[in-house]
Enzyme design. Sequence first.
Site, PDB file in Angstrom:
ATOM      1  N   HIS A  37      22.356  12.321 -16.866  1.00 24.25           N
ATOM      2  CA  HIS A  37      23.232  12.401 -18.034  1.00 24.25           C
ATOM      3  C   HIS A  37      23.686  11.025 -18.491  1.00 24.25           C
ATOM      4  O   HIS A  37      24.713  10.881 -19.151  1.00 24.25           O
ATOM      5  CB  HIS A  37      24.420  13.333 -17.781  1.00 24.25           C
ATOM      6  CG  HIS A  37      23.981  14.761 -17.598  1.00 24.25           C
ATOM      7  ND1 HIS A  37      23.525  15.535 -18.636  1.00 24.25           N
ATOM      8  CD2 HIS A  37      23.885  15.535 -16.479  1.00 24.25           C
ATOM      9  CE1 HIS A  37      23.177  16.724 -18.183  1.00 24.25           C
ATOM     10  NE2 HIS A  37      23.382  16.751 -16.874  1.00 24.25           N
ATOM     11  N   ASP A  53      17.852   9.089 -18.688  1.00 25.80           N
ATOM     12  CA  ASP A  53      17.186  10.374 -18.892  1.00 25.80           C
ATOM     13  C   ASP A  53      16.005  10.243 -19.854  1.00 25.80           C
ATOM     14  O   ASP A  53      14.971  10.894 -19.671  1.00 25.80           O
ATOM     15  CB  ASP A  53      18.177  11.420 -19.402  1.00 25.80           C
ATOM     16  CG  ASP A  53      19.128  11.896 -18.308  1.00 25.80           C
ATOM     17  OD1 ASP A  53      18.888  11.571 -17.129  1.00 25.80           O
ATOM     18  OD2 ASP A  53      20.116  12.583 -18.625  1.00 25.80           O
TER      19      ASP A  53
END
Length: 198
Positions: free
Chosen positions: A168, A173
């Site tokens: 996150h 990511d």
Amino acid sequence: PVPTPMIIPDLQPPAYISVDVETSGPNPGNFSLLSIGACTLGSPPETFYLELKPVNNQYVPEALSITGLSLETLRQTGVDPAEAMFRFAAWLEKVTPKGSKPIFVALNAPFDWSFLNDYFIRALGRNPFGHSALDMKALYMGLTGAAWSDTHVEKMAARYGLHIELTHNALQDALDQAEVLRHLLVEWETRTVSGEPG
């Protein structure tokens, strides 16, 4: 005999851009885009990351808790949303080869694209990615025959011997997505050339 498929060269090679965003809630109409992470598929990849000032005080507690981002801090340190989108558009123009168009790729692309499309339209009056995106979940299902429940990034990564867990952090990511996407595209291209069904 099965005819050998004819490979037609792409006159405009795809410029895949792996994108991830973190937000204060589920939709851009009521909540804020808080961070943008993006990268190319090159080695090493070109990367982009910034954090944005929130546009209002609305948030879902769970959305903030998983990112570690603070609305109060971002009000002081974040980039103005319009400026952020101008910077992202300029980066996209820089990293996209001449004659190509950036292709938005994400895990659960509709969510990420919806926020960026809204912010791009408000700031620039246009979206450099256009009105379409490539969703990695859908690509994986079509390529492997996997069920929807098996489209978590961890399961995709395991197919290629990778160990990936979502952090996150938008840039990390995006980088992890790109690594899985490289393997997906290699498998897809191999099957296309060999004529093997998905």
